[in-house]
Design a protein around this motif. Structure first.
Motif, PDB file in Angstrom:
ATOM      1  N   UNK A  25       0.844  -1.183   0.000  1.00  0.00           N
ATOM      2  CA  UNK A  25       0.000   0.000   0.000  1.00  0.00           C
ATOM      3  C   UNK A  25       0.883   1.237   0.000  1.00  0.00           C
ATOM      4  N   UNK A  26       0.274   2.381  -0.295  1.00  0.00           N
ATOM      5  CA  UNK A  26       1.033   3.629  -0.386  1.00  0.00           C
ATOM      6  C   UNK A  26       1.328   3.954  -1.833  1.00  0.00           C
ATOM      7  N   UNK A  27       2.546   4.311  -2.138  1.00  0.00           N
ATOM      8  CA  UNK A  27       2.939   4.706  -3.493  1.00  0.00           C
ATOM      9  C   UNK A  27       3.226   3.489  -4.371  1.00  0.00           C
ATOM     10  N   UNK A  28       2.223   2.637  -4.535  1.00  0.00           N
ATOM     11  CA  UNK A  28       2.421   1.392  -5.275  1.00  0.00           C
ATOM     12  C   UNK A  28       2.594   1.616  -6.768  1.00  0.00           C
ATOM     13  N   UNK A  29       2.207   2.774  -7.271  1.00  0.00           N
ATOM     14  CA  UNK A  29       2.376   3.060  -8.700  1.00  0.00           C
ATOM     15  C   UNK A  29       3.846   3.096  -9.105  1.00  0.00           C
ATOM     16  N   UNK A  30       4.741   3.274  -8.142  1.00  0.00           N
ATOM     17  CA  UNK A  30       6.178   3.318  -8.431  1.00  0.00           C
ATOM     18  C   UNK A  30       6.802   1.925  -8.515  1.00  0.00           C
ATOM     19  N   UNK A  31       6.082   0.888  -8.094  1.00  0.00           N
ATOM     20  CA  UNK A  31       6.644  -0.454  -8.027  1.00  0.00           C
ATOM     21  C   UNK A  31       6.759  -1.091  -9.406  1.00  0.00           C
ATOM     22  N   UNK A  32       7.831  -1.900  -9.582  1.00  0.00           N
ATOM     23  CA  UNK A  32       7.977  -2.648 -10.833  1.00  0.00           C
ATOM     24  C   UNK A  32       8.099  -4.153 -10.598  1.00  0.00           C
ATOM     25  N   UNK A  33       7.991  -4.570  -9.336  1.00  0.00           N
ATOM     26  CA  UNK A  33       8.029  -6.005  -9.062  1.00  0.00           C
ATOM     27  C   UNK A  33       7.842  -6.288  -7.583  1.00  0.00           C
ATOM     28  N   UNK A  34       7.395  -7.506  -7.274  1.00  0.00           N
ATOM     29  CA  UNK A  34       7.232  -7.962  -5.890  1.00  0.00           C
ATOM     30  C   UNK A  34       7.585  -9.434  -5.810  1.00  0.00           C
TER      31      UNK A  34
END
Length: 115
Positions: A25-34
C-alpha cells in the motif's frame, strides 16, 4: 513510501502446503516487481520467487516446481502457494517490493515444516 503487510505462514508437516500473501500500500504506482525471499537460521537470505510487473517470473532453484507465485494486478497483492513442503523450507519468509529507486521489505513470517 510503500508499506508491506504479510500474512500466512505457520507450522505444517512435510509434504503439506501453505499459502503466503503480501499486500503493498502507499505509493504502489512506483513499483515494478514484488516477491518473496527467505532466511533460515545461520544462512543467508535467498530468493524464493519474484514477479516483475512486465510479466517475467523468477524462482529460486530449491523451490522451482513446488512453489507458485501469482499477482493480483488491481490490489498490488502477491500470493505464494507452497506445496510439497520439506523441512529445508523452514525459514522466515520476507515479502519484497521494488521500485527503480527503492527496496521495501515486510517484517517476515515464520514457516516451519516439521512432523
Amino acid at each position: 513510501q510503500v508499506h508491506i503487510v504479510e500474512s500466512g505462514g505457520g507450522l505444517v508437516q512435510p509434504g503439506g502446503s501453505l499459502r503466503l500473501s503480501c499486500a503493498a500500500s502507499g505509493h504502489t504506482a512506483t513499483l515494478n516487481g514484488m516477491g518473496w525471499h527467505r532466511q533460515a537460521p545461520g544462512k543467508q537470505r535467498e530468493l524464493v520467487a519474484f514477479v516483475h510487473f512486465g510479466g517475467t517470473v523468477y524462482y529460486g532453484d530449491s523451490v522451482n516446481g513446488r512453489f507458485t507465485i501469482s499477482r493480483d494486478n488491481t490490489k498490488s497483492t502477491i500470493v505464494l502457494q507452497m506445496t510439497d513442503l520439506e523441512p529445508e523450507d523452514t525459514a522466515v519468509y520476507y515479502c519484497n517490493a521494488q521500485s527503480d529507486q527503492n527496496d521495501y521489505w515486510g517484517q517476515g513470517t515464520q514457516v516451519t515444516v516439521s512432523s
